[in-house]
Design a protein around this motif. Sequence first.
Motif, PDB file in Angstrom:
ATOM      1  N   LEU A 144       0.831  -1.366   0.002  1.00 26.51           N
ATOM      2  CA  LEU A 144      -0.008  -0.001  -0.038  1.00 26.51           C
ATOM      3  C   LEU A 144       0.853   1.389  -0.006  1.00 26.51           C
ATOM      4  CD1 LEU A 144      -2.642  -0.811   2.494  1.00 26.51           C
ATOM      5  CD2 LEU A 144      -2.777  -1.235   0.042  1.00 26.51           C
ATOM      6  N   SER A 145       0.408   2.094  -0.881  1.00 26.95           N
ATOM      7  CA  SER A 145       1.581   3.378  -0.943  1.00 26.95           C
ATOM      8  C   SER A 145       0.804   4.433   0.198  1.00 26.95           C
ATOM      9  CB  SER A 145       1.247   4.242  -2.379  1.00 26.95           C
ATOM     10  OG  SER A 145       1.678   5.280  -2.412  1.00 26.95           O
ATOM     11  N   VAL A 146       1.596   4.884   1.047  1.00 24.75           N
ATOM     12  CA  VAL A 146       1.487   5.694   2.010  1.00 24.75           C
ATOM     13  C   VAL A 146       0.825   7.004   1.480  1.00 24.75           C
ATOM     14  CG1 VAL A 146       2.151   7.025   3.884  1.00 24.75           C
ATOM     15  CG2 VAL A 146       2.628   4.895   3.842  1.00 24.75           C
ATOM     16  N   ALA A 147       1.566   7.584   0.345  1.00 21.51           N
ATOM     17  CA  ALA A 147       1.236   8.962  -0.214  1.00 21.51           C
ATOM     18  C   ALA A 147      -0.163   8.835  -0.865  1.00 21.51           C
ATOM     19  CB  ALA A 147       2.450   9.114  -1.518  1.00 21.51           C
ATOM     20  N   GLN A 148      -0.492   7.786  -1.317  1.00 18.11           N
ATOM     21  CA  GLN A 148      -1.876   7.424  -2.044  1.00 18.11           C
ATOM     22  C   GLN A 148      -2.982   7.543  -1.225  1.00 18.11           C
ATOM     23  OE1 GLN A 148      -2.512   3.794  -4.209  1.00 18.11           O
ATOM     24  NE2 GLN A 148      -4.247   4.652  -5.174  1.00 18.11           N
ATOM     25  N   ILE A 149      -2.575   7.021   0.019  1.00 16.08           N
ATOM     26  CA  ILE A 149      -3.575   7.038   1.074  1.00 16.08           C
ATOM     27  C   ILE A 149      -3.610   8.432   1.672  1.00 16.08           C
ATOM     28  CG2 ILE A 149      -4.095   6.125   3.628  1.00 16.08           C
ATOM     29  CD1 ILE A 149      -2.730   3.630   2.836  1.00 16.08           C
ATOM     30  N   TYR A 150      -2.808   9.138   1.974  1.00 13.40           N
ATOM     31  CA  TYR A 150      -2.970  10.632   2.267  1.00 13.40           C
ATOM     32  C   TYR A 150      -3.476  11.611   1.246  1.00 13.40           C
ATOM     33  CZ  TYR A 150      -0.488  10.571   6.840  1.00 13.40           C
ATOM     34  OH  TYR A 150      -0.273  10.381   8.441  1.00 13.40           O
ATOM     35  N   ALA A 151      -3.390  11.220   0.119  1.00 13.84           N
ATOM     36  CA  ALA A 151      -3.800  11.947  -0.934  1.00 13.84           C
ATOM     37  C   ALA A 151      -5.318  11.585  -1.132  1.00 13.84           C
ATOM     38  CB  ALA A 151      -3.079  11.728  -2.395  1.00 13.84           C
ATOM     39  N   LYS A 152      -5.626  10.439  -0.665  1.00 16.95           N
ATOM     40  CA  LYS A 152      -7.120  10.139  -1.002  1.00 16.95           C
ATOM     41  C   LYS A 152      -7.916  10.854   0.291  1.00 16.95           C
ATOM     42  CE  LYS A 152     -10.698   7.898  -2.725  1.00 16.95           C
ATOM     43  NZ  LYS A 152     -10.751   8.111  -4.231  1.00 16.95           N
ATOM     44  N   ALA A 153      -7.335  11.016   1.769  1.00 15.54           N
ATOM     45  CA  ALA A 153      -7.790  11.548   2.675  1.00 15.54           C
ATOM     46  C   ALA A 153      -8.029  13.025   2.660  1.00 15.54           C
ATOM     47  CB  ALA A 153      -7.037  11.152   3.974  1.00 15.54           C
ATOM     48  N   ALA A 154      -6.969  13.701   1.986  1.00 12.82           N
ATOM     49  CA  ALA A 154      -6.927  14.975   1.673  1.00 12.82           C
ATOM     50  C   ALA A 154      -7.932  15.637   0.813  1.00 12.82           C
ATOM     51  CB  ALA A 154      -5.612  15.505   1.117  1.00 12.82           C
TER      52      ALA A 154
END
Length: 881
Positions: A198-208
């Motif tokens: 899982l990409s941490v950056a992708q998860i943060y970008a989805k949350a933002a």
Amino acid sequence: MAAAPLIPAYDFVAPPATGLSIQSISHLSWIFLSVTADNYNQSLEFIPQNFNRFQFLVDVSTLESDVTQIKQLLNVGASKVITSLKQLELLRDPKLQIDEDRLILAIPRGGDYTRDEFEDAIRHTSLGVFVPDVPGVNVKSVIEWLEVYGTENRPPVYISFKSKPVLEEVLKLVKLNATVITDSKELTVDPKKEEGLLSVAQIYAKAAKSDRSDGLFTTLVVDEQGVALGLVYSSEESISESLRTGSGVYQSRKRGLWYKGATSGALQELVRIDLDCDADCLRFTVKQKGKGFCHLDTRTCFGASTGLGALQATLQSRFASAPEGSYTARLFNDPALLRAKIMEEAEELCDAKTKEDIAWEAADLLYFALTKCVSAGVSLADIEKNLDAKSLKVVRRKGDAKAKWTNGTNETKPQETAAAAPAKPAEVPVQKDTSNDRIEMRRYFSSEITAEELEAILKRPSQKSSETIMGIVNPIIKAVREDGDKALLGYTQKFDRCPDLKSTVLKAPYPEKLMTLTPEVKAAIDLSYENILKFHTAQKESKPLVVETMPGVQCSRFARPIERVGLYIPGGTAVLPSTALMLGVPALVAGCKTIVFASPPRPDGSITPEIVYIAHKVGAEAIVLAGGAQAVAALAYGTESVPKVDKILGPGNQFVTAAKMVVSNDTGATVSIDMPAGPSEVLVIADKSSNPAFVASDLLSQAEHGVDSQVVLLAVDLSNEELQAIDDELHKQAMALPRVDIVRGAIAHSVTVVVDTIDKAFDVSNLYAPEHLILQIADAKACVEKVQNAGSVFIGPWTPESVGDYSAGVNHSLPTYGYAKQYSGVNLATYVKHITSSELTAEGLQNLGTAVMDLAAVEGLDAHRMAVKIRLDHMAKGTPI
């Protein structure tokens, strides 16, 4: 919003061979630890060792319910703990003094989770719900729950994945403001290199969230102290690069990826990435290198650093290359001199008296203290992290100074305890005012603000969320309902700090020794009693209402007293025998057969003699020595020794109000209440004819009730000089009050609104719907007709609100928090119910019968129709009854 969209779970006993490094995890701020009996001791070491890296979310729900281990984990730096329901109830013991914001409730482990379990968890706490080890088949159910509850006005939800998480499900959960917890070995900051994770950056970008057409995220860059360095933009790609490189990388709107400092040398070391409360702004915390963040070579885009930040930068520069012979260089090279200066400045700070001198000496001390810190490589951020760590402690030392600073003694004088039956009125202890700041209300001009802004300005002080309150109140009510006297006594011993109390009920007749009063106090109570009695007696209905609605049809209405009433008398920061009068006298006048008082006892288990004397005068058959939700529950359901009542009346704190609402909605209690009630409040309308000293005194009379009280002044066309005269009186009078600290807290959220006309003043007042409305205006009596919403009105310069509180005769138990729009204050009608009757003659039924049968037929209620028809048929046949 939860702490973060993603929290890595980390096994510190056996760190994963693959997956994120501990340094990469630290960029995400939080780390999840599952503490068991096997790793408990290692946890106590690991948490403080890594406090500077992380905030810790610690699952203790599988530990035994002994709170000692949980307290120790909180004490060493666990930011939040996940508990079982049993643990949560133990940790809520007020004696433990644990901040509820640090507690999260775990749904029970094992099996499929039902909607009822999820909703039950939400009902128990507003602080967070943890769904542990969700099997893949249940993730859709969790998503459905969150979609039902929405992203707002619900507790934070934490979802733990034991099995390998599915990216689509993780992104959906994050978008619904849930915090996902998954094993760190399932995560990556370099998805190109580590495929399948899982990409941490992708998860943060989805949350933002972003409202920009280009989809970029607003990003605030701050240093370790939280000082803003500048505003930039981020994308999923730049977040990924920041995490991968451990540096500040942003998205330029013109040039693509922007590696901060790549050309200027002003590099940034990434400390952490997180989101604000609404998830519409990223925050990058960095260690700034080089000259600074701004292209103008200043540390921030808002100019050079100031205050302690600027001092630290100067000292660090001096430490690296101090000019020969400079004083700072001498301090760095002479530890004995530096020690002496710190001791000297500390003594001068202790001896300083005025505000100016204290600020001056504190600045000197901070300069020398920071010099010592810089010489040892300690930064302000390090100091703040230590302060944060200490703020999390739940085990406190006694805190005495060392003997050499106290002349060899640390003894404190024992506090004097109140006598069991004082022979004089209770004295309010003098509160030491810890601030020299001016006590002054915020001032607004209605002509300069919108209606929406005015409504926001007049908003009452915020109360605890209903979820938080109910999470505390419901278990108390349940315990008292089920365990009766045992639970009531236990809660009273705990919450009212009466460890030696043996019984919670004092029954009439009351011993004379419990009613010992000074002649002055007794006379004051008797006078107030007579006036309240006279006013409420006048409210009695002289005879039933009888109306003949048509020939042969007579309708009536008559009043009957509510048989059993429970009267709650608060005992918080002030003893309130006046409330006992205001509630007890109308009950007596109404003819209630059973009157029961409830009031918190004093630490020695006794009740104030004024309340006992009033209970005797009004014929109360018992006094329940208890307060809070437990007293309300005892009155609502009854216990072995507390009589059950039919209606509960009286003001109280948020827990009392919540408990009254709960029991009134429980059909198992069949009890009603008088009204919702909150903190005390007053609104004063004053014009040019008003006396500034009178206005200030009326405002302060309610401000001294509690820090959550609010006072409002509507100044009608007053000049700056006239407004200043009121402000000056307010400050002068407040500083002379023994409860000045409480006043200061109340005035902090109180306001003056300047309006142009009397009509505008009443428009604002009716919008606010105050508990107490004071009219200090010309021709005040004629203006009463303009009042639409208020609990009680005080007319003219010679009518302070105090007379209504005590002795005039009107009742002081009034609706607050804007409920004056819907509720009346307590009056005689509060203690009675009205019963109607109908009596028809044969002629009357003939006149009315056809209409009744036709309407019954329309509604399809044939038995109703037949009840009339059978009688009319009987008449038609001429058959005797």
